[in-house]
Design an enzyme around this catalytic site. Structure first.
Site, PDB file in Angstrom:
ATOM      1  N   TYR A  69      15.211 -25.668 -24.899  1.00  0.00           N
ATOM      2  CA  TYR A  69      15.427 -25.352 -26.317  1.00  0.00           C
ATOM      3  C   TYR A  69      15.798 -26.621 -27.062  1.00  0.00           C
ATOM      4  CZ  TYR A  69      17.151 -23.210 -30.613  1.00  0.00           C
ATOM      5  OH  TYR A  69      17.333 -22.861 -31.936  1.00  0.00           O
ATOM      6  N   ASP A 117      17.042 -34.502 -24.994  1.00  0.00           N
ATOM      7  CA  ASP A 117      17.825 -33.660 -25.885  1.00  0.00           C
ATOM      8  C   ASP A 117      19.183 -33.437 -25.225  1.00  0.00           C
ATOM      9  OD1 ASP A 117      19.078 -31.701 -27.324  1.00  0.00           O
ATOM     10  OD2 ASP A 117      17.260 -30.513 -27.658  1.00  0.00           O
ATOM     11  N   LYS A 123      26.353 -30.627 -31.433  1.00  0.00           N
ATOM     12  CA  LYS A 123      27.520 -29.943 -30.851  1.00  0.00           C
ATOM     13  C   LYS A 123      28.748 -30.856 -30.757  1.00  0.00           C
ATOM     14  CE  LYS A 123      24.698 -26.194 -29.391  1.00  0.00           C
ATOM     15  NZ  LYS A 123      23.363 -26.125 -28.851  1.00  0.00           N
TER      16      LYS A 123
HETATM   17  C1  LIG Z   1      22.017 -26.017 -29.758  1.00  0.00           C
HETATM   18  C2  LIG Z   1      20.857 -26.840 -29.340  1.00  0.00           C
HETATM   19  C3  LIG Z   1      19.940 -27.370 -30.255  1.00  0.00           C
HETATM   20  C4  LIG Z   1      19.936 -26.976 -31.710  1.00  0.00           C
HETATM   21  O1  LIG Z   1      21.080 -27.362 -32.373  1.00  0.00           O
HETATM   22  P1  LIG Z   1      21.450 -26.567 -33.737  1.00  0.00           P
HETATM   23  O2  LIG Z   1      22.613 -27.345 -34.255  1.00  0.00           O
HETATM   24  O3  LIG Z   1      21.778 -25.178 -33.314  1.00  0.00           O
HETATM   25  O4  LIG Z   1      20.268 -26.627 -34.629  1.00  0.00           O
HETATM   26  C5  LIG Z   1      19.006 -28.269 -29.820  1.00  0.00           C
HETATM   27  N1  LIG Z   1      18.937 -28.617 -28.518  1.00  0.00           N
HETATM   28  C6  LIG Z   1      19.761 -28.113 -27.605  1.00  0.00           C
HETATM   29  C7  LIG Z   1      19.656 -28.559 -26.184  1.00  0.00           C
HETATM   30  C8  LIG Z   1      20.739 -27.190 -27.975  1.00  0.00           C
HETATM   31  O5  LIG Z   1      21.527 -26.643 -27.046  1.00  0.00           O
END
Ligand SMILES: *Cc1c(COP(=O)(O)O)cnc(C)c1O
Length: 419
Positions: free
Chosen positions: A145, A240, A268
Site C-alpha cells: 500500500y 515506501d 506517520k
Molecule cells: C499509511 C501509508 C501510506 C499513506 O499515507 P497517508 O498519510 O495515509 O496518505 C503510504 N504508504 C504506506 C506504507 C502506509 O502505511
C-alpha cells in the site's frame, strides 16, 4: 437489529459522511462491528471512547505515535508553534531543521521535501522517478500500500508480470496499465517483470517490510535483488517507509537491512501525529523538483509549522538508541506472549498475529488466513478493553508507553481466547 443499536452519533455521521467515516478501515466492518469506535481522547497507550470505555490501544493512529497519545513534549511543541501562527505558506526555519533531522537519520536521503500525507509523498516520488528516468512504468507488489493515488490503486492482471488493472472504480485504465504488479518476496516474478518491461520502467516501489497485508518481512536477498534489478534496468528503487521509517530503526528498514533506495517515502512518525509526510533521496534526483528543476510538485500547507514542530519534537528524541532497544525488547515480549494465538510476524516494534500455521510470505498467503477467527479475537479483546487492529491485514504499533503492564494485560486477555 443493528440499526436500533447504532448510537445517535453514528447515525448522524452516516447521514453526513459516506459510511460515517473519513477512512474506510475505521468502520471496522472487517471484524464485524456494528459501528466505529468514536474516540474522545487519548493518553499514553490508552484511548477513551465517546461511549465511556477506556481501551488499551495497539493501533496508535496506525503508527505515528511512537511516544504515545498526547505526548507532553509534542503537545507543548505544537502549542508553542500555534501561538506564533498556524500557517504561512512561506519558508520557515523549523522545516529546514526537520529536513536536517531526516537527512541525518535516513541513510540514503540527501535532500527531502515535506508534504502533508503519505499518499501525496508516494505520488510525488513516483512523478519524480518518472521525470528523472523519462519513463512511465512502475512496478509494485501485490498487497503493498502506497496511498490512494491512481497509479497505485492497481491490481495484478491475470498471469505473471502483466500490466495492472484498476483496483477501484474511478481509476483510469491507462493509469493502472502503467503499473505492473508482482507478488511480494518473489524474486522470479520481479526479475521476469524487469526483463519484460525494464526499458520502460521508471521505478520499483516497495514497502521494505510489508505492513499493509499484515507484517511480512523481506526474505534474505529480496531487497538486495530489487536493488540490483533497478541498477541493471536504470529504474529507481523507491522504498515506501511510511510505516517502517523511524520505527524498525531510526534510519528505517534501509538501515536495518543495509539496502539503499534512490528515493524514500516517509509519513506517520515523521509528523509526530500531525499531517506531515516527506519524500527524499539522492540530491541529483531531488534537484529535478521545481523550482530547481522541471518536475512540478507543490503544497499550500507543506511544511506546516504545527506539523514540523511535532515532527521535530519526536525525531530529536530518536537520536537516543535506548528508545529502539526498549521498543525492540517490549515488542519481542509481546510477540512471545501472543505466539500461541497463531503465527506472529514481527520486525522491531511492528507485528501482526496471523491466523495461520505457516509463514506468511506475501499477500496470497495473508489472504489464506482465517479472518473469521481474527475477527473473533478482535471482538474478544475489545470486550476485555484491548483494542487490536480491526483487520487481519494490519499491524500492531507499540509505543514507548506500551510497557510490561500493558503487555501482560494483553497477553492475559489473549489467553482467555479459546485457541
Ligand atoms: C499509511 C501509508 C501510506 C499513506 O499515507 P497517508 O498519510 O495515509 O496518505 C503510504 N504508504 C504506506 C506504507 C502506509 O502505511
Amino acid at each position: 437489529m443493528a440499526l436500533t443499536q447504532r448510537s445517535a452519533l453514528y447515525r448522524r455521521a452516516l447521514e453526513l459522511i459516506p459510511g460515517g467515516v473519513d477512512s474506510p478501515v475505521r468502520a471496522m466492518r472487517a471484524v464485524g462491528l456494528d459501528e466505529p469506535l468514536f474516540v474522545r481522547n487519548g493518553e499514553g497507550a490508552y484511548v477513551d471512547t465517546e461511549d465511556g470505555r477506556r481501551l488499551l490501544d495497539w493501533v496508535m493512529s496506525w503508527g505515528p505515535l511512537l511516544f504515545g497519545h498526547a505526548d507532553r513534549e509534542t503537545v507543548e511543541a505544537v502549542r508553542e508553534a500555534a501561538l506564533c501562527g498556524t500557517s504561512f505558506g512561506a519558508a520557515t526555519e523549523a522545516e529546514v531543521e526537520l529536513a536536517a533531522e531526516i537527512v541525518d537519520a535516513v541513510p540514503s536521503v540527501e535532500k527531502v521535501r515535506l508534504v502533508s500525507s503519505g499518499t501525496e509523498a508516494a505520488m510525488s516520488a513516483l512523478r519524480l522517478a518518472r521525470g528523472f528516468t523519462n519513463r512511465d512504468r512502475i512496478l509494485k507488489t501485490a498487497g503493498g500500500y502506497h496511498g490512494h493515488a491512481d497509479a497505485l490503486l492497481a491490481s495484478a492482471g491475470s498471469g505473471l508480470a502483466t500490466l495492472g488493472i484498476p483496483a477501484s472504480p474511478g481509476v483510469p485504465t491507462g493509469a493502472a496499465a502503467d503499473t505492473i504488479v508482482v507478488p511480494y518476496n518473489d524474486l522470479d516474478a520481479a526479475a521476469d517483470a524487469v526483463m519484460r518491461y525494464g526499458e520502460g520502467l521508471a521505478a520499483i516501489i516497495v514497502e521494505p517490510v510489508a505492513a499493509n497485508m499484515g507484517v511480512v518481512p523481506p526474505e534474505p536477498g529480496y531487497l538486495e535483488t530489487l536493488r540490483r534489478l533497478c541498477d541493471v534496468s536504470g529504474a529507481l528503487l523507491v522504498f515506501d517507509e511510511v510505516i517502517t521509517g523511524f520505527r524498525v530503526s531510526r534510519g528505517g528498514a534501509q538501515e536495518r537491512y543495509g539496502v539503499l533506495p534512490d528515493l524514500t517515502v516517509l509519513g506517520k512518525i515523521v509528523g509526530g501525529g500531525l499531517p506531515l509526510a516527506a519524500f527524499g533521496g539522492r540530491a541529483e534526483v531531488m534537484d529535478l523538483l521545481a523550482p530547481s528543476g522541471p518536475v512540478y510538485q507543490a503544497g499550500t500547507l507543506a511544511g506546516n509549522p504545527l506539523a514540523t514542530a511535532a515532527g521535530l519534537s519526536v525525531l530529536r528524541r530518536l537520536r537516543d538508541p535506548a528508545v529502539y532497544d526498549e521498543l525492540e525488547q517490549n515488542a519481542a515480549l509481546l510477540a512471545d506472549g501472543l505466539g500461541p494465538l497463531g503465527r506472529v510476524q514481527r520486525v522491531g516494534a511492528l507485528l501482526t498475529v496471523f491466523m495461520a500455521d505457516r509463514p506468511v510470505r506475501n499477500f496470497d498467503d495473508a489472504q489464506q488466513c482465517d479472518t473469521e477467527r481474527y475477527a473473533a479475537l478482535f471482538r474478544h479483546l475489545l470486550e476485555q478493553g484491548v483494542y487490536f487492529p480491526p483487520s487481519q491485514f494490519e499491524g500492531l504499533f507499540p509505543s514507548t508507553l506500551h510497557g510490561e503492564a500493558e503487555i501482560e494485560r494483553t497477553v492475559a486477555a489473549a489467553e482467555a481466547f479459546g485457541h
